[in-house]
Each structure stands twice: as C-alpha cells, then as structure tokens.
Enzyme design. Structure first.
Site, mmCIF file in Angstrom:
data_model
loop_
_atom_site.group_PDB
_atom_site.id
_atom_site.type_symbol
_atom_site.label_atom_id
_atom_site.label_comp_id
_atom_site.label_asym_id
_atom_site.label_seq_id
_atom_site.Cartn_x
_atom_site.Cartn_y
_atom_site.Cartn_z
ATOM 1 N N LYS A 263 37.084 39.386 69.060
ATOM 2 C CA LYS A 263 36.118 38.294 68.901
ATOM 3 C C LYS A 263 36.449 37.410 67.681
ATOM 4 O O LYS A 263 37.279 37.785 66.833
ATOM 5 C CB LYS A 263 34.716 38.892 68.785
ATOM 6 C CG LYS A 263 34.253 39.626 70.061
ATOM 7 C CD LYS A 263 32.783 40.061 69.950
ATOM 8 C CE LYS A 263 32.314 40.764 71.213
ATOM 9 N NZ LYS A 263 30.864 41.116 71.129
ATOM 10 N N TYR B 133 29.052 35.914 80.080
ATOM 11 C CA TYR B 133 27.852 36.631 79.645
ATOM 12 C C TYR B 133 26.641 36.344 80.535
ATOM 13 O O TYR B 133 25.499 36.437 80.076
ATOM 14 C CB TYR B 133 27.526 36.276 78.197
ATOM 15 C CG TYR B 133 28.362 37.045 77.181
ATOM 16 C CD1 TYR B 133 28.381 38.434 77.167
ATOM 17 C CD2 TYR B 133 29.102 36.377 76.207
ATOM 18 C CE1 TYR B 133 29.127 39.141 76.230
ATOM 19 C CE2 TYR B 133 29.854 37.075 75.260
ATOM 20 C CZ TYR B 133 29.863 38.458 75.286
ATOM 21 O OH TYR B 133 30.586 39.157 74.352
ATOM 22 N N ASN C 147 30.605 41.684 66.206
ATOM 23 C CA ASN C 147 31.024 43.089 66.188
ATOM 24 C C ASN C 147 32.477 43.313 66.635
ATOM 25 O O ASN C 147 32.802 44.328 67.246
ATOM 26 C CB ASN C 147 30.034 43.941 66.997
ATOM 27 C CG ASN C 147 29.902 43.497 68.439
ATOM 28 O OD1 ASN C 147 30.543 42.540 68.864
ATOM 29 N ND2 ASN C 147 29.074 44.192 69.196
ATOM 30 N N HIS D 136 34.964 43.132 72.283
ATOM 31 C CA HIS D 136 34.266 43.385 73.545
ATOM 32 C C HIS D 136 35.111 44.332 74.373
ATOM 33 O O HIS D 136 36.345 44.253 74.336
ATOM 34 C CB HIS D 136 34.062 42.089 74.345
ATOM 35 C CG HIS D 136 33.764 42.337 75.798
ATOM 36 N ND1 HIS D 136 32.505 42.648 76.235
ATOM 37 C CD2 HIS D 136 34.575 42.390 76.892
ATOM 38 C CE1 HIS D 136 32.547 42.864 77.555
ATOM 39 N NE2 HIS D 136 33.799 42.718 77.973
ATOM 40 N N GLU E 129 35.579 40.629 84.962
ATOM 41 C CA GLU E 129 35.942 39.966 83.709
ATOM 42 C C GLU E 129 37.425 39.593 83.675
ATOM 43 O O GLU E 129 37.781 38.502 83.220
ATOM 44 C CB GLU E 129 35.557 40.877 82.535
ATOM 45 C CG GLU E 129 34.039 41.061 82.452
ATOM 46 C CD GLU E 129 33.589 42.132 81.468
ATOM 47 O OE1 GLU E 129 34.445 42.734 80.785
ATOM 48 O OE2 GLU E 129 32.365 42.373 81.392
HETATM 49 P P1 ATP Z 1 30.264 43.915 74.640
HETATM 50 O O1 ATP Z 1 29.680 43.517 75.968
HETATM 51 O O2 ATP Z 1 30.536 42.738 73.714
HETATM 52 O O3 ATP Z 1 31.436 44.829 74.757
HETATM 53 P P2 ATP Z 1 28.279 45.936 74.446
HETATM 54 O O4 ATP Z 1 28.540 46.175 75.889
HETATM 55 O O5 ATP Z 1 28.435 47.078 73.483
HETATM 56 O O6 ATP Z 1 29.189 44.773 73.871
HETATM 57 P P3 ATP Z 1 26.000 44.409 75.275
HETATM 58 O O7 ATP Z 1 24.674 45.030 75.418
HETATM 59 O O8 ATP Z 1 26.799 44.098 76.504
HETATM 60 O O9 ATP Z 1 26.856 45.305 74.260
HETATM 61 O O10 ATP Z 1 25.818 43.085 74.430
HETATM 62 C C1 ATP Z 1 26.816 42.094 74.458
HETATM 63 C C2 ATP Z 1 27.020 41.550 73.067
HETATM 64 O O11 ATP Z 1 25.843 40.880 72.657
HETATM 65 C C3 ATP Z 1 27.258 42.598 71.981
HETATM 66 O O12 ATP Z 1 28.612 42.954 71.833
HETATM 67 C C4 ATP Z 1 26.764 41.910 70.741
HETATM 68 O O13 ATP Z 1 27.783 41.123 70.147
HETATM 69 C C5 ATP Z 1 25.683 41.004 71.261
HETATM 70 N N1 ATP Z 1 24.378 41.590 70.955
HETATM 71 C C6 ATP Z 1 23.830 42.689 71.523
HETATM 72 N N2 ATP Z 1 22.624 42.948 71.000
HETATM 73 C C7 ATP Z 1 22.408 41.980 70.078
HETATM 74 C C8 ATP Z 1 21.352 41.669 69.174
HETATM 75 N N3 ATP Z 1 20.239 42.420 69.139
HETATM 76 N N4 ATP Z 1 21.486 40.590 68.388
HETATM 77 C C9 ATP Z 1 22.599 39.819 68.426
HETATM 78 N N5 ATP Z 1 23.628 40.047 69.252
HETATM 79 C C10 ATP Z 1 23.542 41.109 70.055
HETATM 80 MG MG MG Z 2 28.586 44.643 77.357
#
Ligand code: ATP
Ligand code: MG
Length: 137
Positions: A9, A49, A112, A115, A126
C-alpha cells in the site's frame, strides 16, 4: 498450487520498504509470479473495494489507496491465500503478532502496509481486476 493477490500500500511504498516486504513473501515460500507499480484511480479503488462501500471508513480507505503509487502482485504457493494472511498479521497493526508485516511496517489500521485476498474466490476476482492473463508467469 494456489495464487493470491497482494498490494504493497502507499504507506509502505512511501517508507521505502517494498523490497523488505517482497523478501518476507519469498522467505515464506510465496513466489512472485506477476508484479507492477500503479497509481490507482478512484474508479479502480472503488471496484476493488466494492464490498466495503457501506462501511464508515470507505471514503478514507479509497482516499488512502489513491494517495500514491502501490505495488500489486500475484503470489503463488501452497495455501498461498492463508499463508499470506498469516505473514501479513492482523488488519489492525496494533493487534498484529510480532514479526508480521503489519506489526513491523505499520501502526494504523487505516494505513496498514499490505493487502492480501481473504479467500481463493476473492483472489481470483482481485487478480482479474489488476492483471491480464499474459502478465502472470
Ligand atoms: P485487506 O482487505 O486490505 O487485506 P483486511 O482483509 O485485513 O485488509 P478488511 O476488513 O478487508 O481487512 O478491510 C479492508 C481495509 O480497510 C483494511 O486493510 C484497512 O486498511 C481498512 N480498514 C479496516 N477497518 C478500518 C477502520 N476501522 N478504519 C479505517 N480503515 C479501516
Ligand atoms: Mg479484506
């Protein structure tokens, strides 16, 4: 053999740790079989997303993911989806296990570092968004 989709990211690209993160994939036994640097448009981030459209953090998420270049890659290996999720660590870096990518390279849930697809079906969707078949080796 399984494939998963991964993004380094904008925060991690900005911190100059692309190589360190790629090294984590390789050390875990995940092979990089497709990769490129892109700057996502809002439309592309929105397609990627789509499942999060109704979430309160959606605007922040799309804003962040379009804020700078990212590396997108296809990783291949045994149980690639689960293995990649394991080495990434928890979504919130504050809860991520020591030694995971998110624990070592990020501090905020909103930025974070990486992804990774959450299931083989998500990985297929994806990968198809970001790669043509001939771009995967
Ligand atoms: P990713 O899809 O990025 O691999 P993930 O599957 O662990 O991460 P998801 O629940 O799919 O998490 O959320 C997608 C992304 O949205 C997260 O990686 C994070 O960057 C962002 N995100 C999730 N929760 C929050 C939050 N409470 N506030 C801000 N951003 C968030
Ligand atoms: Mg995810």
């Amino acid at each position: 053999i399984e494939q998963t989709f991964s993004i380094v990211k904008p925060d991690a690209v900005g911190k100059n740790v692309i190589g360190e993160i790629y090294s984590r994939f390789e050390k875990a036994g995940l092979k990089i079989v497709g990769a490129k640097m892109i700057h996502m448009s809002e439309a592309l981030a929105g397609e990627f997303y789509a499942e999060h459209k109704e979430r309160p953090f959606y605007g922040e998420l799309v804003g962040f993911m379009t804020s700078g270049p990212v590396m997108v890659q296809v990783l291949e290996g045994e149980n690639a989806v689960a293995l990649n999720r394991e080495i990434m660590g928890a979504t919130n870096p504050k809860e991520a296990a020591p030694g995971t990518i998110r624990a070592d390279f990020a501090t905020e849930v909103s930025a974070n570092a990486v992804h990774g697809s959450d299931a083989p079906a998500s990985a297929a969707r994806e990968i198809a968004i970001f790669f043509k078949p001939e771009e995967i080796f």
